[in-house]
Scaffold this motif. Structure first.
Motif, mmCIF file in Angstrom:
data_model
loop_
_atom_site.group_PDB
_atom_site.id
_atom_site.type_symbol
_atom_site.label_atom_id
_atom_site.label_comp_id
_atom_site.label_asym_id
_atom_site.label_seq_id
_atom_site.Cartn_x
_atom_site.Cartn_y
_atom_site.Cartn_z
ATOM 1 N N VAL A 198 -3.022 -15.622 4.485
ATOM 2 C CA VAL A 198 -1.683 -16.183 4.251
ATOM 3 C C VAL A 198 -0.858 -15.242 3.373
ATOM 4 N N ALA A 199 -1.508 -14.674 2.363
ATOM 5 C CA ALA A 199 -0.820 -13.701 1.514
ATOM 6 C C ALA A 199 -0.359 -12.505 2.346
ATOM 7 N N GLY A 200 -1.178 -12.124 3.320
ATOM 8 C CA GLY A 200 -0.805 -11.019 4.204
ATOM 9 C C GLY A 200 0.424 -11.350 5.041
ATOM 10 N N PHE A 224 -1.540 -8.148 -3.836
ATOM 11 C CA PHE A 224 -2.297 -7.514 -4.908
ATOM 12 C C PHE A 224 -2.764 -8.518 -5.968
ATOM 13 N N PRO A 225 -1.881 -9.378 -6.505
ATOM 14 C CA PRO A 225 -2.347 -10.372 -7.482
ATOM 15 C C PRO A 225 -3.369 -11.347 -6.903
ATOM 16 N N VAL A 226 -3.223 -11.693 -5.619
ATOM 17 C CA VAL A 226 -4.193 -12.592 -4.989
ATOM 18 C C VAL A 226 -5.574 -11.957 -4.981
ATOM 19 N N LEU A 227 -5.636 -10.688 -4.636
ATOM 20 C CA LEU A 227 -6.928 -9.994 -4.600
ATOM 21 C C LEU A 227 -7.531 -9.875 -5.995
ATOM 22 N N PRO A 256 -11.840 -5.472 -7.943
ATOM 23 C CA PRO A 256 -11.393 -4.451 -8.894
ATOM 24 C C PRO A 256 -10.022 -3.912 -8.479
ATOM 25 N N PRO A 257 -9.181 -3.538 -9.450
ATOM 26 C CA PRO A 257 -7.810 -3.105 -9.133
ATOM 27 C C PRO A 257 -7.707 -1.990 -8.104
ATOM 28 N N VAL A 258 -8.538 -0.943 -8.239
ATOM 29 C CA VAL A 258 -8.444 0.177 -7.299
ATOM 30 C C VAL A 258 -8.874 -0.250 -5.902
ATOM 31 N N VAL A 259 -9.932 -1.031 -5.815
ATOM 32 C CA VAL A 259 -10.386 -1.527 -4.511
ATOM 33 C C VAL A 259 -9.316 -2.424 -3.895
ATOM 34 N N ALA A 260 -8.725 -3.280 -4.713
ATOM 35 C CA ALA A 260 -7.679 -4.180 -4.225
ATOM 36 C C ALA A 260 -6.475 -3.404 -3.729
ATOM 37 N N ASN A 261 -6.041 -2.419 -4.496
ATOM 38 C CA ASN A 261 -4.859 -1.636 -4.113
ATOM 39 C C ASN A 261 -5.115 -0.809 -2.861
ATOM 40 N N ALA A 262 -6.281 -0.194 -2.790
ATOM 41 C CA ALA A 262 -6.619 0.635 -1.637
ATOM 42 C C ALA A 262 -6.743 -0.216 -0.372
ATOM 43 N N TYR A 293 1.025 5.349 -4.887
ATOM 44 C CA TYR A 293 0.348 4.984 -6.132
ATOM 45 C C TYR A 293 0.203 3.476 -6.260
ATOM 46 N N PHE A 294 1.298 2.746 -6.019
ATOM 47 C CA PHE A 294 1.253 1.296 -6.212
ATOM 48 C C PHE A 294 1.870 0.557 -5.032
ATOM 49 N N GLY A 295 3.062 0.917 -4.616
ATOM 50 C CA GLY A 295 3.638 0.372 -3.389
ATOM 51 C C GLY A 295 4.653 -0.733 -3.551
ATOM 52 N N ALA A 296 4.489 -1.589 -4.562
ATOM 53 C CA ALA A 296 5.400 -2.728 -4.717
ATOM 54 C C ALA A 296 6.817 -2.246 -4.995
ATOM 55 N N ALA A 297 7.769 -2.795 -4.223
ATOM 56 C CA ALA A 297 9.202 -2.475 -4.365
ATOM 57 C C ALA A 297 9.543 -1.059 -3.925
ATOM 58 N N GLN A 298 8.630 -0.413 -3.193
ATOM 59 C CA GLN A 298 8.967 0.893 -2.629
ATOM 60 C C GLN A 298 10.184 0.781 -1.723
ATOM 61 N N GLY A 299 10.249 -0.323 -0.968
ATOM 62 C CA GLY A 299 11.384 -0.535 -0.084
ATOM 63 C C GLY A 299 12.689 -0.694 -0.829
#
Length: 249
Positions: free
Chosen positions: A11-13, A31-34, A40-46, A151-157
């Motif tokens: 659903v988050a997707g 990202f926050p859901v994961l 782990p942050p890096v695993v979640a982001n990747a 690096y992070f992605g959020a708000a890149q758009g």
């Protein structure tokens, strides 16, 4: 992963794919859901970056009418954007994230100011010749946004639309279509780097990929119907939410 957790990620997707297509910042949902589920942050982001690629592609296809005539722009800006995405992904794995994340809210705020002031600045710049492809400034802007997105992605758009709207003499919807292709490319190249170097949870990737694909289709149907003023307002609201959440976190 329990069935309930799997459903939550899917659903988050969907939500992330929809928001990414309309404006960007979908990562602030997935990202926050994961993280809340214990990844782990890096695993979640990747894993999140790879999972959002199909949604970005679906959104770009949905905006194909607005992409007509922009082939030269995509070829000109695609390379710097992809290179920036690869560099950003490597930086995520090598640098202390606190340093970069400290300036993320500032970057988003600058982008929001550009989005709000775009009509006024366009009128002020009307007497100046603006390159239809944005010139060297657009190349630098897409490269920088690519580094940030990898690096992070959020708000890149939000960053891309804000900067390209100032640098290019073009309608907002067509810039949004351009943004969808460039951000999908950044997520793809960052995902390739992550697969080669970082740990990936492929169940998370599959769930987010399925959800974001549905969201990308929905986002294209919604976003293409929004008038420029409404779309600009949506960008600002989402950007402010992104800044607030990052500052709180």
């Amino acid at each position: 992963m329990t069935p309930l957790e799997a459903g939550l990620v899917a659903v988050a997707g969907v939500c992330a794919g929809t928001i990414n297509t309309v404006v960007g910042s979908g990562t602030l949902i997935t990202f926050p859901v994961l993280l809340a589920l214990g990844y782990p942050p890096v695993v979640a982001n990747a894993s999140n970056s790879i999972g959002l690629v199909p949604g970005g592609i679906a959104g770009a296809i949905g905006y194909r009418s607005e992409l007509t005539g922009q082939r030269k722009r995509l070829l000109r800006l695609g390379g710097p954007s992809l290179l920036g995405g690869a560099i950003g992904a490597v930086l995520l794995l090598l640098l202390d994230p606190d340093v970069f994340e400290a300036i993320v809210p500032v970057l988003i705020i600058i982008a929001l100011v550009l989005v709000v002031l775009q009509p006024w600045l366009s009128r002020r710049l009307a007497s100046m010749e603006r390159h239809e492809h944005g010139g060297a400034s657009a190349i630098a802007a897409t490269f920088g946004a690519g580094v940030y997105g990898g690096y992070f992605g959020a708000a890149q758009g939000v960053l891309l639309v804000g900067m390209l709207g100032i640098l290019m003499d073009e309608r907002l919807q067509r810039l949004n279509a351009l943004k969808n292709v460039l951000t999908a490319g950044v997520n793809l190249v960052a995902g390739i780097v992550f697969v080669a170097i970082a740990d990936i949870d492929w169940w998370v990737v599959l769930l987010i990929a399925a959800g974001s694909t549905v969201g990308g289709i929905l986002g294209a149907k919604i976003g293409r119907r929004l008038p420029p003023t409404v779309l600009r307002a949506v960008i600002v609201v989402v950007g402010l939410v992104a800044v607030t959440k990052l500052l709180i976190d």
